[in-house]
Design a protein around this motif. Structure first.
Motif, PDB file in Angstrom:
ATOM      1  N   ARG A 215       0.820  -1.217   0.000  1.00 48.17           N
ATOM      2  CA  ARG A 215       0.000   0.000   0.000  1.00 48.17           C
ATOM      3  C   ARG A 215       0.851   1.263   0.000  1.00 48.17           C
ATOM      4  NH1 ARG A 215      -4.385  -2.291  -1.947  1.00 48.17           N
ATOM      5  NH2 ARG A 215      -5.446  -3.699  -0.509  1.00 48.17           N
ATOM      6  N   ASP A 216       2.149   1.129   0.081  1.00 46.49           N
ATOM      7  CA  ASP A 216       3.067   2.261   0.160  1.00 46.49           C
ATOM      8  C   ASP A 216       3.579   2.582  -1.245  1.00 46.49           C
ATOM      9  OD1 ASP A 216       5.331   3.927   0.424  1.00 46.49           O
ATOM     10  OD2 ASP A 216       5.788   3.132   2.405  1.00 46.49           O
ATOM     11  N   HIS A 217       3.089   3.640  -1.840  1.00 42.61           N
ATOM     12  CA  HIS A 217       3.402   3.942  -3.233  1.00 42.61           C
ATOM     13  C   HIS A 217       4.873   4.250  -3.447  1.00 42.61           C
ATOM     14  CE1 HIS A 217      -0.971   4.930  -4.624  1.00 42.61           C
ATOM     15  NE2 HIS A 217      -0.912   3.846  -3.867  1.00 42.61           N
ATOM     16  N   GLU A 218       5.493   4.939  -2.512  1.00 43.15           N
ATOM     17  CA  GLU A 218       6.913   5.252  -2.684  1.00 43.15           C
ATOM     18  C   GLU A 218       7.770   3.997  -2.554  1.00 43.15           C
ATOM     19  OE1 GLU A 218       8.031   8.047  -3.872  1.00 43.15           O
ATOM     20  OE2 GLU A 218       5.942   8.721  -3.922  1.00 43.15           O
ATOM     21  N   ALA A 219       7.411   3.114  -1.626  1.00 48.72           N
ATOM     22  CA  ALA A 219       8.150   1.861  -1.480  1.00 48.72           C
ATOM     23  C   ALA A 219       7.973   0.983  -2.711  1.00 48.72           C
ATOM     24  CB  ALA A 219       7.692   1.118  -0.227  1.00 48.72           C
ATOM     25  N   LEU A 220       6.776   0.955  -3.251  1.00 45.90           N
ATOM     26  CA  LEU A 220       6.531   0.193  -4.465  1.00 45.90           C
ATOM     27  C   LEU A 220       7.358   0.742  -5.619  1.00 45.90           C
ATOM     28  CD1 LEU A 220       2.649  -0.188  -4.188  1.00 45.90           C
ATOM     29  CD2 LEU A 220       4.265  -2.099  -4.284  1.00 45.90           C
TER      30      LEU A 220
END
Length: 243
Positions: A215-220
């Motif tokens: 759910r973490d866009h930056e981590a993805l």
């Protein structure tokens, strides 16, 4: 039921009225109703699909037939609602098609059909097929001298129970298929597991692998764009367990 109606001309490659906005995704998904929505399968993929199409994949509505495009294969095709919403948000077809989802005369079936859905690379939903097809796609691109396009495939953690995926993983690592990228949505629905988690299944076969909060866009984004010279990449995106 198999749908046979292609997208009408006015619904193909229709540009979004505004810049795609993740905040609008719940509204688009809510347009799709019916008894066979596979909602958990759809919602588990939403964030990862958004980041891929919004920031990573080099493909646009006007380039769906360009040999140099990136390819995205949805193996987890039994829950295509998020996929359809993301495609509509990015202009691959008009959102007016979404309310007809799953109806007899709609191109948006319960499983995507590559002949009916603009932007869809494969017909999918029968689990265990997407990753082997992705391996074959990379090999086909190599045979044509196309070494720049990247191939992405989204699979569910339960699909890793399928022997076809084990064979694909075992081949891709030693073959050094650097163009291949596998996104595994981990919602704790797999029957089997591996010591060290899902990522270890890939690294033991010579892949690079990242495990992140799905759910973490930056981590993805960071995981999707991590360098992996000479090796295929697997990104395991953990989301809430399937209810």
């Amino acid at each position: 039921m198999t749908n046979t109606t292609a997208v009408p001309a006015h619904g193909r490659h229709a540009a979004s009225a505004a810049t795609p906005d993740f905040a609008g995704m719940p509204r688009l998904i809510a347009l799709m109703t019916g008894d066979e929505k596979h909602a958990p399968a759809a919602h588990s993929t939403l964030d990862a699909l958004w980041v891929l199409y919004d920031r990573v994949l080099r493909v646009t509505p006007d380039a769906v037939d360009d040999p140099g495009r990136d390819r995205f294969l949805l193996s987890k095709g039994h829950g295509p609602m998020a996929y359809y919403a993301v495609l509509a948000a990015h202009g691959f077809f008009d959102e007016s098609l979404l309310p007809g989802f799953g109806s007899y005369d709609s191109p948006l079936g319960h499983h995507p059909d590559r002949l009916l859905v603009p932007g869809a690379e494969i017909g999918s939903g029968s689990l265990g097929h997407g990753l082997p097809i992705a391996v074959g796609t990379v090999l086909g691109l190599r045979a044509q001298g196309l070494t720049d396009p990247r191939v992405w495939v989204l699979i569910g953690d339960a699909e890793l129970d399928e022997g076809s995926n084990h064979e694909a993983i075992a081949h891709a690592g030693p073959a050094g298929l650097e163009q291949l990228h596998t996104l595994v949505i981990d919602n704790a629905s797999a029957t089997h597991g591996w010591p060290g988690g899902i990522a270890s299944r890939f690294t033991s076969a010579g892949w690079a692998a990242e495990t992140v909060d799905g759910r973490d866009h930056e981590a993805l984004y960071a995981a999707f764009t991590a360098p992996h010279p000479g090796r295929p990449l697997a990104v395991v995106a953990r989301v809430e367990p399937k209810g």
